[in-house]
Motif scaffolding. Structure first.
Motif, PDB file in Angstrom:
ATOM      1  N   PRO A   7       0.822  -1.217   0.000  1.00 14.73           N
ATOM      2  CA  PRO A   7       0.000   0.000   0.000  1.00 14.73           C
ATOM      3  C   PRO A   7       0.856   1.267   0.000  1.00 14.73           C
ATOM      4  N   ASN A   8       0.579   2.143  -0.932  1.00 13.58           N
ATOM      5  CA  ASN A   8       1.223   3.447  -1.060  1.00 13.58           C
ATOM      6  C   ASN A   8       2.695   3.386  -1.469  1.00 13.58           C
ATOM      7  N   VAL A   9       3.192   2.210  -1.866  1.00 14.19           N
ATOM      8  CA  VAL A   9       4.608   2.055  -2.226  1.00 14.19           C
ATOM      9  C   VAL A   9       4.705   1.471  -3.633  1.00 14.19           C
ATOM     10  N   GLN A  10       5.504   2.118  -4.476  1.00 18.67           N
ATOM     11  CA  GLN A  10       5.718   1.637  -5.841  1.00 18.67           C
ATOM     12  C   GLN A  10       6.307   0.228  -5.814  1.00 18.67           C
ATOM     13  N   HIS A  11       5.790  -0.645  -6.671  1.00 17.08           N
ATOM     14  CA  HIS A  11       6.282  -2.010  -6.783  1.00 17.08           C
ATOM     15  C   HIS A  11       7.746  -1.993  -7.200  1.00 17.08           C
ATOM     16  N   GLY A  12       8.542  -2.851  -6.590  1.00 18.28           N
ATOM     17  CA  GLY A  12       9.963  -2.927  -6.923  1.00 18.28           C
ATOM     18  C   GLY A  12      10.205  -3.296  -8.382  1.00 18.28           C
ATOM     19  N   GLY A  13       9.280  -4.023  -8.981  1.00 15.10           N
ATOM     20  CA  GLY A  13       9.411  -4.373 -10.391  1.00 15.10           C
ATOM     21  C   GLY A  13       9.283  -3.166 -11.297  1.00 15.10           C
ATOM     22  N   ILE A  14       8.452  -2.210 -10.901  1.00 19.63           N
ATOM     23  CA  ILE A  14       8.316  -0.959 -11.668  1.00 19.63           C
ATOM     24  C   ILE A  14       9.616  -0.165 -11.554  1.00 19.63           C
ATOM     25  N   THR A  15      10.136  -0.075 -10.343  1.00 21.68           N
ATOM     26  CA  THR A  15      11.413   0.619 -10.135  1.00 21.68           C
ATOM     27  C   THR A  15      12.501  -0.047 -10.977  1.00 21.68           C
ATOM     28  N   SER A  16      12.550  -1.367 -10.931  1.00 16.09           N
ATOM     29  CA  SER A  16      13.564  -2.113 -11.691  1.00 16.09           C
ATOM     30  C   SER A  16      13.417  -1.894 -13.190  1.00 16.09           C
ATOM     31  N   ALA A  17      12.183  -1.933 -13.683  1.00 12.62           N
ATOM     32  CA  ALA A  17      11.946  -1.741 -15.119  1.00 12.62           C
ATOM     33  C   ALA A  17      12.391  -0.351 -15.564  1.00 12.62           C
ATOM     34  N   LEU A  18      12.115   0.664 -14.769  1.00 12.80           N
ATOM     35  CA  LEU A  18      12.516   2.030 -15.120  1.00 12.80           C
ATOM     36  C   LEU A  18      14.038   2.168 -15.150  1.00 12.80           C
ATOM     37  N   LEU A  19      14.722   1.586 -14.171  1.00 16.39           N
ATOM     38  CA  LEU A  19      16.183   1.658 -14.152  1.00 16.39           C
ATOM     39  C   LEU A  19      16.791   0.857 -15.304  1.00 16.39           C
ATOM     40  N   ASP A  20      16.223  -0.311 -15.607  1.00 12.80           N
ATOM     41  CA  ASP A  20      16.700  -1.109 -16.729  1.00 12.80           C
ATOM     42  C   ASP A  20      16.536  -0.353 -18.047  1.00 12.80           C
ATOM     43  N   GLU A  21      15.394   0.280 -18.210  1.00 13.56           N
ATOM     44  CA  GLU A  21      15.140   1.034 -19.443  1.00 13.56           C
ATOM     45  C   GLU A  21      16.122   2.195 -19.588  1.00 13.56           C
ATOM     46  N   ALA A  22      16.395   2.882 -18.477  1.00 13.78           N
ATOM     47  CA  ALA A  22      17.367   3.974 -18.520  1.00 13.78           C
ATOM     48  C   ALA A  22      18.728   3.448 -18.960  1.00 13.78           C
ATOM     49  N   CYS A  23      19.121   2.294 -18.417  1.00  8.24           N
ATOM     50  CA  CYS A  23      20.405   1.688 -18.802  1.00  8.24           C
ATOM     51  C   CYS A  23      20.411   1.312 -20.278  1.00  8.24           C
ATOM     52  N   ALA A  24      19.287   0.857 -20.788  1.00  9.94           N
ATOM     53  CA  ALA A  24      19.193   0.472 -22.201  1.00  9.94           C
ATOM     54  C   ALA A  24      19.240   1.686 -23.128  1.00  9.94           C
ATOM     55  N   TYR A  25      18.736   2.814 -22.660  1.00 13.83           N
ATOM     56  CA  TYR A  25      18.728   4.021 -23.497  1.00 13.83           C
ATOM     57  C   TYR A  25      20.126   4.609 -23.679  1.00 13.83           C
ATOM     58  N   VAL A  26      21.046   4.329 -22.774  1.00 11.59           N
ATOM     59  CA  VAL A  26      22.409   4.858 -22.917  1.00 11.59           C
ATOM     60  C   VAL A  26      23.054   4.350 -24.204  1.00 11.59           C
ATOM     61  N   PRO A  27      23.139   3.023 -24.430  1.00 17.57           N
ATOM     62  CA  PRO A  27      23.725   2.569 -25.705  1.00 17.57           C
ATOM     63  C   PRO A  27      22.848   2.906 -26.913  1.00 17.57           C
ATOM     64  N   LEU A  28      21.530   2.917 -26.721  1.00 16.66           N
ATOM     65  CA  LEU A  28      20.645   3.292 -27.827  1.00 16.66           C
ATOM     66  C   LEU A  28      20.951   4.714 -28.281  1.00 16.66           C
ATOM     67  N   ASN A  29      21.241   5.587 -27.319  1.00 17.27           N
ATOM     68  CA  ASN A  29      21.632   6.962 -27.598  1.00 17.27           C
ATOM     69  C   ASN A  29      22.965   7.019 -28.347  1.00 17.27           C
ATOM     70  N   MET A  30      23.746   5.938 -28.261  1.00 14.94           N
ATOM     71  CA  MET A  30      25.034   5.834 -28.942  1.00 14.94           C
ATOM     72  C   MET A  30      24.883   5.076 -30.269  1.00 14.94           C
ATOM     73  N   ASP A  31      23.638   4.866 -30.702  1.00 17.95           N
ATOM     74  CA  ASP A  31      23.316   4.128 -31.927  1.00 17.95           C
ATOM     75  C   ASP A  31      23.788   2.672 -31.879  1.00 17.95           C
ATOM     76  N   LEU A  32      23.709   2.069 -30.689  1.00 16.45           N
ATOM     77  CA  LEU A  32      24.069   0.668 -30.515  1.00 16.45           C
ATOM     78  C   LEU A  32      22.835  -0.109 -30.058  1.00 16.45           C
ATOM     79  N   VAL A  33      22.728  -1.339 -30.516  1.00 17.95           N
ATOM     80  CA  VAL A  33      21.637  -2.212 -30.087  1.00 17.95           C
ATOM     81  C   VAL A  33      22.214  -3.178 -29.057  1.00 17.95           C
ATOM     82  N   THR A  34      21.619  -3.205 -27.880  1.00 16.75           N
ATOM     83  CA  THR A  34      22.127  -4.035 -26.784  1.00 16.75           C
ATOM     84  C   THR A  34      20.983  -4.779 -26.109  1.00 16.75           C
ATOM     85  N   VAL A  35      21.356  -5.744 -25.298  1.00 18.30           N
ATOM     86  CA  VAL A  35      20.439  -6.380 -24.356  1.00 18.30           C
ATOM     87  C   VAL A  35      21.097  -6.310 -22.987  1.00 18.30           C
ATOM     88  N   THR A  36      20.284  -6.346 -21.968  1.00 13.78           N
ATOM     89  CA  THR A  36      20.810  -6.328 -20.605  1.00 13.78           C
ATOM     90  C   THR A  36      21.360  -7.711 -20.276  1.00 13.78           C
TER      91      THR A  36
END
Length: 140
Positions: free
Chosen positions: A42-71
């Protein structure tokens, strides 16, 4: 279906988070507002949502470098819970780049500057052959 249906950043996914990542040099950032539909406890963001947001941010770094990656690896440290109604800023930047692997660090901070979570990721750069084998469409 392409990136438009990504759970975290896709604007056409009706169940997605619709986070919009912005480039700032080699770094990326996005804002996210926690709503009741994002809770675990109750009233607390699910850890999976937090994890997904951080993973996506990490994925956008190489995407910003025109590289295709997987975690290849993602390590998350949860510091304090994100509360419903709270807006956080997710930021990520590369710490090491080579031909096959990009190391990325990401943070999630609230508007008061309180660290909510952090992540370290190993992003594996995919060859064109690996991309095709996974069915990943890239824009040439």
């Amino acid at each position: 279906m392409g990136y438009d249906y990504c759970f975290v950043c896709g604007d056409k996914n009706p169940h997605g988070l619709k986070a919009k990542f912005n480039a700032d040099g080699d770094s990326v950032w996005a804002s996210f507002h926690c709503e009741e539909r994002h809770i675990g406890w109750p009233n607390v963001q699910h850890g999976g949502i937090t994890s997904a947001l951080l993973d996506e941010a990490c994925a956008y770094v190489p995407l910003n470098m025109d590289l295709v990656t997987v975690t290849a690896e993602l390590n998350i440290s949860f510091k304090t819970p994100v509360q419903v109604g709270e807006t956080v800023r997710i930021e990520a930047h590369p710490t090491k780049v080579n031909k096959r692997l990009i190391l990325v660090e990401a943070t999630m901070v609230n508007q008061a500057g309180e660290l909510k979570a952090s992540a370290q990721a190993k992003m594996l750069v995919l060859s064109k052959t690996q991309q095709a084998a996974m069915g990943i469409e890239t824009q040439a």
